[in-house]
Design a protein around this motif. Structure first.
Motif, mmCIF file in Angstrom:
data_model
loop_
_atom_site.group_PDB
_atom_site.id
_atom_site.type_symbol
_atom_site.label_atom_id
_atom_site.label_comp_id
_atom_site.label_asym_id
_atom_site.label_seq_id
_atom_site.Cartn_x
_atom_site.Cartn_y
_atom_site.Cartn_z
ATOM 1 N N GLU B 15 -6.900 -9.351 1.062
ATOM 2 C CA GLU B 15 -8.062 -9.756 1.862
ATOM 3 C C GLU B 15 -8.108 -11.287 1.981
ATOM 4 N N GLY B 16 -8.358 -11.767 3.194
ATOM 5 C CA GLY B 16 -8.461 -13.210 3.418
ATOM 6 C C GLY B 16 -7.193 -13.830 3.978
ATOM 7 N N GLU B 17 -6.068 -13.138 3.866
ATOM 8 C CA GLU B 17 -4.813 -13.671 4.391
ATOM 9 C C GLU B 17 -4.753 -13.510 5.914
ATOM 10 N N ASN B 18 -3.876 -14.297 6.510
ATOM 11 C CA ASN B 18 -3.612 -14.192 7.941
ATOM 12 C C ASN B 18 -2.320 -13.412 8.163
ATOM 13 N N LEU B 19 -2.179 -12.820 9.348
ATOM 14 C CA LEU B 19 -0.961 -12.072 9.646
ATOM 15 C C LEU B 19 -0.717 -12.061 11.141
ATOM 16 N N THR B 20 0.547 -11.847 11.500
ATOM 17 C CA THR B 20 0.930 -11.726 12.911
ATOM 18 C C THR B 20 1.843 -10.527 13.064
#
Lengths: 113, 111
Positions: B15-20
């Motif tokens: 939770e809180g991380e960014n992703l693409t």
């Protein structure tokens, strides 16, 4: 958008039997689509159901195995005939808005034992 | 050969991380769409992009259509457990009429 009701939501069937899945749309649509999906994987188009004519089947799918009815512009059924465990999957009906955007029923999770 | 290739196929983050997530093809598409599917439900349309270079934002989700209309990306900022699901890209080629789906990306956001 379109609201699509699909039933049953799940079923466990004996091999050799048939299951008919129903799909009801809250508005009139020209084409309805039936897909198969393994959990967590992409969708495979089975056939396109056109009102007033025979369904158009994709490669690998035949009418004898997956007969489709389309009696009017808001309803369709897909039958999975003479089932085997390999037919265990999620079956989804769909309609297209403006030709491309798809709306789906909640799916039917079929398990063949 | 898959017409629309998605990567990664699986993604598990905190939770809180960014992703693409990426959706690539060698074909040109008149439009591309992104769907999210939760267990026991059908896919739900998130967005449609139609213009090359187009960027659309939906809260913490940013969608981009490539300039050449052959690829698209979905970026999620500060992921939340509620973002967990199967993300599918889909499109209609300029040379066709059928909606084609990518392989899907199974995203799990851990609390």
């Amino acid at each position: 958008s379109a609201v699509i009701s699909q039933k049953p939501s799940r079923d466990i069937c004996q091999r050799g039997t048939s299951l008919t899945i129903q799909c009801q749309v809250d508005s009139q649509v020209t084409m309805m689509f039936w897909y198969r999906q393994q959990p967590g994987q992409s969708l495979t188009l089975i056939a396109t159901a056109n009102q007033g004519s025979e369904a158009t089947y994709e490669s690998g799918f035949v009418i004898d195995k997956f007969p489709i009815s389309r009696p009017n512009l808001t309803f369709s059924t897909l039958t999975v005939s003479n089932m085997s465990p390999e037919d265990s999957s999620i079956y989804l009906c769909s309609v297209a808005s403006q030709g491309t955007e798809a709306f789906f029923g909640q799916g039917t999770r079929l398990t063949v034992v | 050969t898959q017409l629309l290739e998605q990567s990664p196929q699986f993604l598990s983050i905190q939770e809180g991380e960014n992703l693409t997530v990426y959706c690539n093809s060698s074909s040109v598409f008149s439009s591309l769409q992104w769907y999210r599917q939760e267990p026991g439900e059908g896919p739900v349309l998130l967005v449609t992009v139609v213009t090359g270079g187009e960027v659309k934002k939906l809260k913490r989700l940013t969608f981009q259509f490539g300039d050449a209309r052959k690829d698209s990306s979905l970026h999620i900022t500060a992921a939340q457990p509620g973002d967990t699901g199967l993300y599918l890209c889909a499109g209609v080629r300029t040379s066709g009429s059928r909606l084609t789906f990518g392989e899907g990306t199974q995203l799990t956001v851990n609390p």
